[in-house]
Design a protein around this motif. Structure first.
Motif, PDB file in Angstrom:
ATOM      1  N   VAL A  12       0.840  -1.200   0.000  1.00 40.01           N
ATOM      2  CA  VAL A  12       0.000   0.000   0.000  1.00 40.01           C
ATOM      3  C   VAL A  12       0.875   1.250   0.000  1.00 40.01           C
ATOM      4  CG1 VAL A  12      -1.699   1.310   1.344  1.00 40.01           C
ATOM      5  CG2 VAL A  12      -1.928  -1.174   1.120  1.00 40.01           C
ATOM      6  N   GLN A  13       1.935   1.253   0.793  1.00 41.98           N
ATOM      7  CA  GLN A  13       2.855   2.386   0.801  1.00 41.98           C
ATOM      8  C   GLN A  13       3.491   2.582  -0.571  1.00 41.98           C
ATOM      9  OE1 GLN A  13       5.238   0.861   4.085  1.00 41.98           O
ATOM     10  NE2 GLN A  13       4.666   2.609   5.363  1.00 41.98           N
ATOM     11  N   HIS A  14       3.783   1.490  -1.252  1.00 41.92           N
ATOM     12  CA  HIS A  14       4.374   1.568  -2.584  1.00 41.92           C
ATOM     13  C   HIS A  14       3.394   2.170  -3.585  1.00 41.92           C
ATOM     14  CE1 HIS A  14       6.920   0.523  -5.960  1.00 41.92           C
ATOM     15  NE2 HIS A  14       6.009  -0.305  -6.461  1.00 41.92           N
ATOM     16  N   LEU A  15       2.145   1.714  -3.548  1.00 40.41           N
ATOM     17  CA  LEU A  15       1.137   2.218  -4.483  1.00 40.41           C
ATOM     18  C   LEU A  15       0.835   3.691  -4.272  1.00 40.41           C
ATOM     19  CD1 LEU A  15      -1.510  -0.687  -4.424  1.00 40.41           C
ATOM     20  CD2 LEU A  15       0.235  -0.249  -6.169  1.00 40.41           C
ATOM     21  N   THR A  16       0.874   4.143  -3.047  1.00 45.60           N
ATOM     22  CA  THR A  16       0.461   5.511  -2.714  1.00 45.60           C
ATOM     23  C   THR A  16       1.588   6.527  -2.812  1.00 45.60           C
ATOM     24  OG1 THR A  16       0.884   5.094  -0.364  1.00 45.60           O
ATOM     25  CG2 THR A  16      -1.345   4.676  -1.169  1.00 45.60           C
ATOM     26  N   GLY A  17       2.811   6.061  -3.042  1.00 50.51           N
ATOM     27  CA  GLY A  17       3.943   6.980  -3.137  1.00 50.51           C
ATOM     28  C   GLY A  17       4.645   7.234  -1.819  1.00 50.51           C
TER      29      GLY A  17
END
Length: 356
Positions: free
Chosen positions: A247-252
């Motif tokens: 999720v952190q990766h997808l959200t930047g």
């Protein structure tokens, strides 16, 4: 106004004896992640650099001391309470800003009149904090044995699908593009895009951002978590932590974290940033456990086991301070479970004492 007192701290799970303890998860690399991973020699694009450099965002807690030490630790540490996060920097109920793109004067080739969502991919005001609560998928766990590779792998993949069913609607409603992670589950060992899994001397699963894949060894996890095998929720919550990194990766968030990490001129500053990153993933994992609490199910007794376990997981004395103290891990797991909204996991706006 002081926070309300925390409920009484739960005790160890059934079957736990004074001579049992979960061994440490193994040494970290100089980078804090996969020992076999090294920065790429050639840079091709910003995304590739970030993906390669972040390597493995492993959920490397280190663990529970023998029961006598645990009891002494419990006496030294006060119970933690959920945190009342400030909302002054953003309105968690507001909608993302939109702008209507200008149409080209070329008829059929004109751009769509659908408003474009402006996303914030930073740390403190990321768009994800407006996502609210997760969906509550129907996700009964069943009675899988962690000592049976096929059953354990099926459990990981099944609950991983449930994690997507919980997170996807929340991210989509604020305009964040959703895609599920991949999974590589070996019975013993394997080699992935971010190096060996499990990492040498380790047992935990890890998330590799360069190919958005979660890697895990069923035998390695089963070997270490035998004392907790009466209920597999602790292991699934760890998988939820790795999903939190996705999720952190997808959200930047991961990209912004790594950029600040590279810009930091001190090791202590880099570790402080990494602790915020890891503790947020723990909070996100707890949000998932709460989302499936009815159907999994997470009973009161099982919830207490989770809270107890996270109260005794953290950075080892004398080791790298990159995942947080036992107190901080307990605080942020409780935060995500008892206040399951995305903005309540904003570790980036809290004082250093909350992410120690």
């Amino acid at each position: 106004m002081p926070p309300p007192p925390a409920p009484p701290q739960p005790g160890p799970p059934p079957g736990w004896t004074p001579n049992q303890a979960v061994p440490p998860y193994g040494p970290r690399s100089p980078y804090g992640y996969a020992p076999n991973w090294r920065p790429p020699k050639r840079k091709s694009s910003a995304a590739a650099v970030i993906g390669g450099l972040t390597g493995v965002l492993a959920f490397v807690f280190v663990a529970i001391v023998v029961a006598s030490a645990v009891l002494k630790s419990a006496q030294r540490h006060d119970p933690v309470s959920p945190i009342a996060l400030p909302t002054s920097t953003f309105d968690p109920t507001s909608k993302p800003s939109t702008s209507k793109p200008k149409s080209r004067p070329t008829g059929k080739d004109s751009t769509s009149d659908k408003p474009a969502v402006t996303l914030n991919r930073g740390l403190k005001n990321n768009t994800v904090y407006r996502a609210g609560s997760l969906a509550q998928p129907n996700c009964p766990a069943g009675n899988a044995s962690i000592y049976n590779h096929a059953q354990f792998k099926t459990l990981i993949l099944k609950t991983g699908k449930c994690m997507g069913q919980a997170w996807a609607p929340a991210l989509k409603r604020v305009g964040i593009e959703w895609r599920p992670p991949g999974y590589m589950i070996a019975q013993r060992r394997g080699r992935g895009a971010c190096g060996d899994y499990p990492s040498p001397g380790s047992n935990v699963p890890y998330y590799c951002p360069s190919n958005s894949t979660i890697y895990a060894s069923t035998s390695a996890m089963a070997e270490e978590y035998g004392p907790l095998s009466s209920w597999n929720g602790v292991i699934i919550s760890m998988m939820g932590h790795e999903y939190g990194h996705h999720v952190q990766h997808l959200t930047g968030i991961s990209e912004s974290w790594w950029r600040r990490y590279q810009e930091s001129s001190s090791r202590s500053g880099q570790l402080a940033l990494t602790r915020r990153h890891e503790l947020q993933a723990t909070c996100f994992g707890a949000m998932f456990m709460r989302a499936v609490s009815r159907s999994y199910p997470v009973t009161v007794a099982r919830r207490d086991t989770l809270l107890w376990a996270y109260g005794h997981l953290g950075d080892p004395p004398g080791g790298p301070r990159d995942h947080g103290s036992t107190r901080s891990n307990a605080r942020w797991f409780r935060q995500g479970y008892t206040r399951p909204k995305a903005y309540q996991c904003n570790t980036w706006v809290m004082g250093s004492s909350y992410v120690s």
